[in-house]
Structures are given as C-alpha cells and as structure tokens.
Design an enzyme around this catalytic site. Structure first.
Site, PDB file in Angstrom:
ATOM      1  NE  ARG A  70      64.170  -7.782  49.503  1.00  0.00           N
ATOM      2  CZ  ARG A  70      63.940  -6.558  49.967  1.00  0.00           C
ATOM      3  NH1 ARG A  70      64.407  -6.177  51.138  1.00  0.00           N
ATOM      4  NH2 ARG A  70      63.230  -5.700  49.268  1.00  0.00           N
ATOM      5  CG  ASN A 101      57.693  -1.611  43.948  1.00  0.00           C
ATOM      6  OD1 ASN A 101      57.127  -1.758  45.025  1.00  0.00           O
ATOM      7  ND2 ASN A 101      57.129  -1.881  42.799  1.00  0.00           N
ATOM      8  CG  HIS A 118      59.556   2.918  50.770  1.00  0.00           C
ATOM      9  ND1 HIS A 118      58.534   1.998  50.792  1.00  0.00           N
ATOM     10  CD2 HIS A 118      59.081   4.013  51.430  1.00  0.00           C
ATOM     11  CE1 HIS A 118      57.485   2.513  51.434  1.00  0.00           C
ATOM     12  NE2 HIS A 118      57.803   3.737  51.831  1.00  0.00           N
ATOM     13  CB  CYS A 126      78.597   6.260  55.074  1.00  0.00           C
ATOM     14  SG  CYS A 126      79.699   5.942  56.473  1.00  0.00           S
ATOM     15  CB  CYS A 151      81.564   3.789  53.810  1.00  0.00           C
ATOM     16  SG  CYS A 151      81.555   5.480  53.179  1.00  0.00           S
ATOM     17  CB  THR A 191      50.559  -0.579  47.263  1.00  0.00           C
ATOM     18  OG1 THR A 191      50.849  -0.387  48.654  1.00  0.00           O
ATOM     19  CG2 THR A 191      49.524   0.444  46.820  1.00  0.00           C
ATOM     20  CD  GLU A 218      44.975  -9.981  48.681  1.00  0.00           C
ATOM     21  OE1 GLU A 218      45.542  -9.614  49.726  1.00  0.00           O
ATOM     22  OE2 GLU A 218      44.891 -11.176  48.307  1.00  0.00           O
ATOM     23  CB  ALA A 234      49.626  -4.424  37.989  1.00  0.00           C
TER      24      ALA A 234
HETATM   25  C1  BJW Z   1      49.213  -7.507  43.031  1.00  0.00           C
HETATM   26  C2  BJW Z   1      49.810  -8.443  42.220  1.00  0.00           C
HETATM   27  C3  BJW Z   1      49.676  -8.240  40.863  1.00  0.00           C
HETATM   28  C4  BJW Z   1      50.240  -9.022  44.196  1.00  0.00           C
HETATM   29  N1  BJW Z   1      48.999  -7.180  40.413  1.00  0.00           N
HETATM   30  N2  BJW Z   1      48.537  -6.470  42.575  1.00  0.00           N
HETATM   31  C5  BJW Z   1      50.828   6.327  60.382  1.00  0.00           C
HETATM   32  C6  BJW Z   1      50.016   5.353  60.922  1.00  0.00           C
HETATM   33  C7  BJW Z   1      50.551   4.155  61.389  1.00  0.00           C
HETATM   34  C8  BJW Z   1      51.919   3.892  61.308  1.00  0.00           C
HETATM   35  C9  BJW Z   1      52.724   4.856  60.771  1.00  0.00           C
HETATM   36  C10 BJW Z   1      52.185   6.048  60.306  1.00  0.00           C
HETATM   37  N3  BJW Z   1      53.197   6.789  59.812  1.00  0.00           N
HETATM   38  C11 BJW Z   1      54.351   6.075  59.922  1.00  0.00           C
HETATM   39  C12 BJW Z   1      54.092   4.907  60.519  1.00  0.00           C
HETATM   40  C13 BJW Z   1      55.090   3.840  60.817  1.00  0.00           C
HETATM   41  C14 BJW Z   1      55.462   3.028  59.609  1.00  0.00           C
HETATM   42  C15 BJW Z   1      54.224   2.312  59.076  1.00  0.00           C
HETATM   43  O1  BJW Z   1      53.591   2.707  58.132  1.00  0.00           O
HETATM   44  N4  BJW Z   1      53.883   1.189  59.675  1.00  0.00           N
HETATM   45  C16 BJW Z   1      52.728   0.413  59.222  1.00  0.00           C
HETATM   46  C17 BJW Z   1      53.156  -1.032  58.947  1.00  0.00           C
HETATM   47  C18 BJW Z   1      51.617   0.536  60.201  1.00  0.00           C
HETATM   48  N5  BJW Z   1      56.056   3.866  58.576  1.00  0.00           N
HETATM   49  C19 BJW Z   1      57.344   4.184  58.611  1.00  0.00           C
HETATM   50  O2  BJW Z   1      58.059   3.838  59.524  1.00  0.00           O
HETATM   51  C20 BJW Z   1      57.860   5.053  57.487  1.00  0.00           C
HETATM   52  N6  BJW Z   1      58.562   6.151  58.064  1.00  0.00           N
HETATM   53  C21 BJW Z   1      57.939   7.242  58.535  1.00  0.00           C
HETATM   54  O3  BJW Z   1      56.762   7.461  58.332  1.00  0.00           O
HETATM   55  O4  BJW Z   1      58.758   8.090  59.274  1.00  0.00           O
HETATM   56  C22 BJW Z   1      58.140   9.015  60.145  1.00  0.00           C
HETATM   57  C23 BJW Z   1      57.475   8.235  61.296  1.00  0.00           C
HETATM   58  C24 BJW Z   1      58.102   7.135  61.865  1.00  0.00           C
HETATM   59  C25 BJW Z   1      57.480   6.416  62.918  1.00  0.00           C
HETATM   60  C26 BJW Z   1      56.210   6.794  63.364  1.00  0.00           C
HETATM   61  C27 BJW Z   1      55.581   7.890  62.774  1.00  0.00           C
HETATM   62  C28 BJW Z   1      56.216   8.622  61.736  1.00  0.00           C
HETATM   63  C29 BJW Z   1      58.885   4.285  56.671  1.00  0.00           C
HETATM   64  C30 BJW Z   1      58.277   3.190  55.919  1.00  0.00           C
HETATM   65  C31 BJW Z   1      59.372   2.410  55.189  1.00  0.00           C
HETATM   66  C32 BJW Z   1      58.836   1.166  54.545  1.00  0.00           C
HETATM   67  N7  BJW Z   1      59.888   0.325  54.179  1.00  0.00           N
HETATM   68  C33 BJW Z   1      59.573  -0.982  53.613  1.00  0.00           C
HETATM   69  C34 BJW Z   1      60.702  -2.019  53.745  1.00  0.00           C
HETATM   70  C35 BJW Z   1      62.015  -1.633  53.364  1.00  0.00           C
HETATM   71  C36 BJW Z   1      62.861  -2.880  53.413  1.00  0.00           C
HETATM   72  C37 BJW Z   1      63.242  -3.338  52.013  1.00  0.00           C
HETATM   73  O5  BJW Z   1      62.467  -3.275  51.045  1.00  0.00           O
HETATM   74  O6  BJW Z   1      64.325  -3.816  51.920  1.00  0.00           O
HETATM   75  O7  BJW Z   1      59.174  -0.826  52.255  1.00  0.00           O
HETATM   76  S1  BJW Z   1      58.204  -1.813  54.373  1.00  0.00           S
HETATM   77  C38 BJW Z   1      57.702  -2.625  52.923  1.00  0.00           C
HETATM   78  O8  BJW Z   1      56.319  -2.263  52.773  1.00  0.00           O
HETATM   79  C39 BJW Z   1      58.497  -1.985  51.761  1.00  0.00           C
HETATM   80  C40 BJW Z   1      57.371  -1.630  50.811  1.00  0.00           C
HETATM   81  O9  BJW Z   1      57.765  -0.578  49.956  1.00  0.00           O
HETATM   82  C41 BJW Z   1      56.232  -1.272  51.732  1.00  0.00           C
HETATM   83  C42 BJW Z   1      54.881  -1.329  51.100  1.00  0.00           C
HETATM   84  O10 BJW Z   1      54.548  -2.636  50.727  1.00  0.00           O
HETATM   85  P1  BJW Z   1      53.714  -2.882  49.394  1.00  0.00           P
HETATM   86  O11 BJW Z   1      54.445  -2.375  48.240  1.00  0.00           O
HETATM   87  O12 BJW Z   1      52.331  -2.379  49.594  1.00  0.00           O
HETATM   88  O13 BJW Z   1      53.759  -4.483  49.291  1.00  0.00           O
HETATM   89  P2  BJW Z   1      52.835  -5.585  49.995  1.00  0.00           P
HETATM   90  O14 BJW Z   1      53.517  -6.877  49.895  1.00  0.00           O
HETATM   91  O15 BJW Z   1      52.377  -5.144  51.337  1.00  0.00           O
HETATM   92  O16 BJW Z   1      51.519  -5.614  49.088  1.00  0.00           O
HETATM   93  C43 BJW Z   1      51.548  -6.125  47.773  1.00  0.00           C
HETATM   94  C44 BJW Z   1      50.171  -5.941  47.200  1.00  0.00           C
HETATM   95  O17 BJW Z   1      50.228  -6.299  45.825  1.00  0.00           O
HETATM   96  C45 BJW Z   1      49.107  -6.832  47.854  1.00  0.00           C
HETATM   97  O18 BJW Z   1      47.985  -6.022  48.150  1.00  0.00           O
HETATM   98  C46 BJW Z   1      48.757  -7.855  46.773  1.00  0.00           C
HETATM   99  O19 BJW Z   1      47.388  -8.206  46.760  1.00  0.00           O
HETATM  100  C47 BJW Z   1      49.098  -7.092  45.525  1.00  0.00           C
HETATM  101  N8  BJW Z   1      49.483  -7.892  44.377  1.00  0.00           N
HETATM  102  N9  BJW Z   1      50.433  -9.400  43.050  1.00  0.00           N
HETATM  103  C48 BJW Z   1      48.420  -6.342  41.330  1.00  0.00           C
HETATM  104  N10 BJW Z   1      50.220  -9.134  39.968  1.00  0.00           N
END
Ligand code: BJW
Length: 246
Positions: A70, A101, A118, A126, A151, A191, A218, A234
């Site tokens: 990546r 991002n 994130h 580390c 580290c 997002t 979408e 966007a």
């Molecule tokens: C366009 C386009 C163009 C395309 N123009 N648009 C409450 C409820 C349920 C679950 C939880 C909750 N609270 C916490 C959780 C657990 C979990 C979570 O949310 N899970 C869900 C999947 C249900 N959250 C966590 O674990 C977070 N930690 C936390 O809350 O700690 C406390 C806790 C833990 C456990 C339980 C409860 C509390 C941490 C979240 C960390 C997210 N990390 C990631 C990956 C890291 C890996 C890496 O990058 O190397 O971050 S996940 C991944 O998704 C990445 C992104 O930042 C994140 C969001 O994705 P994003 O940016 O929305 O991308 P896409 O691909 O999903 O969407 C792209 C969009 O763009 C689409 O809609 C397209 O249509 C659009 N698009 N081209 C405009 N040109």
C-alpha cells in the site's frame, strides 16, 4: 444537483465554522484504493486478517507485506482537486478537516487544522511499546529496507501507526473531532459512514445544530440523516461548490 450545489455554497460562504470529514473516496481519483467499494481493499483481503492487533500478533510479516504494497501504491499518488479545494478552505479561520485517511494526501496538499483520526501509513510506533517508541516516528523510505521494520529505539518489531479495528483512537484526536462537531456546516465527503466513531460525527454535528451535507458517489447509511446529499465524485463536486461560493 445545481440547486443543491448553490445552496450548499451559500451555507459554506456564510458559515463561521466549517468542519469537513473525509474518507477514502476523496483519494480515489488520486489512485488510492478505497476499502469497501468495487475493487476496494477489503474485497481482496479480509479486514480481520490484516487490520487488527490479533492479526499482527499472529503474522506480522503478512501484515507488513500488505502495508509495504500500500505504501508503494500511495507513494505514487498525488493530491487531486478535492484535496486542493479542501486545503484552500482550511486556510479560513474556523475550518477543521477531520480525515479517516492514512495516506497523508491532505497534508501534502497543505491542509491546515487537520485531525488524522486513523493515523498515518508513513508513521510507525514500537509494537512492544518501549517508552520512546510510543511516540510515532516518520519513515517515508520506499521500499522499506527491512520488512517487517524494527523500532528505531529498542530494535524490536515496529508497527504501522494506524488505528486498527478494536483499538481506541488517540484521545486528543477524538476530542478535537468532537469539538469540531460544534460548527455551522458539517460536510461528510467520500466515506461509507460505517466505521465508528467517525461515522457518528455527522449525526453529532446535526444534533448540535449544524447544517449537514454529504458528497459521495453513492447513497450511504448517512444520506437520509443529512440536510443535503449530493451524488458525485468529490473531485468534481467540490470544485463546483468552490466556484459557486461568493
Ligand atoms: C467516492 C469516490 C469519489 C468512492 N468521490 N466518493 C459502534 C457501533 C458498531 C461498531 C463499533 C462502534 N464503535 C466501534 C466499533 C467497532 C469498529 C467499527 O466501527 N466497526 C464497524 C465496521 C461496524 N470501530 C473500531 O474498532 C474503532 N475503534 C474504536 O471505536 O475503539 C473503541 C471500541 C472498540 C471496539 C468496540 C467498541 C468501541 C477503530 C476503527 C479503525 C478503523 N481503521 C480502518 C483500517 C485501518 C487499516 C489501514 O488503513 O491500514 O480505517 S478501517 C477502514 O475503514 C479505514 C478507513 O479509514 C475506515 C473508513 O472507511 P472509508 O474511508 O469510509 O472508506 P470506504 O471504502 O468504506 O468508503 C469509501 C466511500 O467513498 C464509499 O462510500 C464510496 O461510494 C465513496 N467514493 N469514490 C466521492 N471519487
């Protein structure tokens, strides 16, 4: 769409406080793969295999190979028109940009007042949490000389300074993002609005009285809960809004 762009531009033009939440879609036109769309990263790799502390503990080399790939992809990408408009708007006082991002394209575009919820793919900490290594260091070398990297302080395994599933966001980042939900206009851009706590910010902003808008290719789970949803890239829609701001 023209009317929605005009009315959103008028809102932004008149706002004292604007907050912009961005996701992977903002970087799509730069060539950075999204996570969940067509060709998204999760289509080829299971999140739980790669983006959790458990996965890293099980197989750090596999996880680091994914990150090395990546980094190589992202290293060849440049900010697009969406990053550039957001960077320009961020020069206004009262503007906060909150991004999910990890590609740092907002930074490279010169965005001010940026909260990276994130983390960054260009930073490491580390894995063994040695005291110095708890503070992220930057390593933009391409390719990484050693995979997995070590580290720089204690020589044990390094990890990407990225928030994985199940991990807490940095307290100061989450606090800054929550503070920024007290605004006049809140934009959620590119997002899927499925990952929390980021996905909750737009609802918090609306509950606190902000005018809320979504820009996405979408409809998402957030679309019905915002004041205006604009479907489009966007990199296309933001320049149109910018041109309509008087
Ligand atoms: C366009 C386009 C163009 C395309 N123009 N648009 C409450 C409820 C349920 C679950 C939880 C909750 N609270 C916490 C959780 C657990 C979990 C979570 O949310 N899970 C869900 C999947 C249900 N959250 C966590 O674990 C977070 N930690 C936390 O809350 O700690 C406390 C806790 C833990 C456990 C339980 C409860 C509390 C941490 C979240 C960390 C997210 N990390 C990631 C990956 C890291 C890996 C890496 O990058 O190397 O971050 S996940 C991944 O998704 C990445 C992104 O930042 C994140 C969001 O994705 P994003 O940016 O929305 O991308 P896409 O691909 O999903 O969407 C792209 C969009 O763009 C689409 O809609 C397209 O249509 C659009 N698009 N081209 C405009 N040109």
């Amino acid at each position: 769409m023209h009317d929605r762009i005009e009315s959103l531009a008028a809102r932004i033009g008149a706002a004292a406080r604007v907050t912009i939440l961005t996701g992977a879609g903002v970087s799509a036109a730069s060539g950075v793969p999204t996570f969940r769309g067509r060709d998204g990263l999760w289509r080829q790799h299971r999140a739980e295999d790669l983006a959790t502390p458990q996965a890293f503990r099980r197989d750090p080399a596999l996880v680091w190979e994914w990150y090395a790939w990546r980094r190589e992809t992202i290293g060849g990408c440049r900010p697009n028109a969406a990053h550039e408009i957001i960077a320009r708007w961020s020069q206004r006082s009262g503007c906060t940009v909150v991004t999910q991002n990890v590609d740092d394209l907002h930074l490279r575009a010169g965005t001010r007042n940026l909260v990276r919820l994130h983390g960054s793919i260009w930073e490491q900490t580390c894995w063994n949490a040695c005291p110095e290594g708890a503070v992220a260091w930057r390593d933009e070398r391409q390719p990484l000389p050693e995979v997995p990297p070590r580290c720089v302080h204690c020589g044990s395994l390094a990890r990407p300074a990225i928030v994985w599933f199940g991990e807490s966001l940095r307290h100061e980042d989450l606090a800054a993002a929550m503070t920024a939900t007290a605004c006049d206009v809140f934009l959620t851009v590119g997002t899927s609005s499925v990952v929390y706590p980021a996905a909750g910010l737009v609802h918090e902003a609306r509950a606190r009285g902000a005018f809320t808008a979504e820009i996405n290719l979408e409809a998402t789970g957030a679309s019905d809960g915002v004041d205006v949803a604009i479907q489009g890239g966007a990199e296309v829609v933001l320049p149109l809004i910018d041109a309509a701001i008087r």
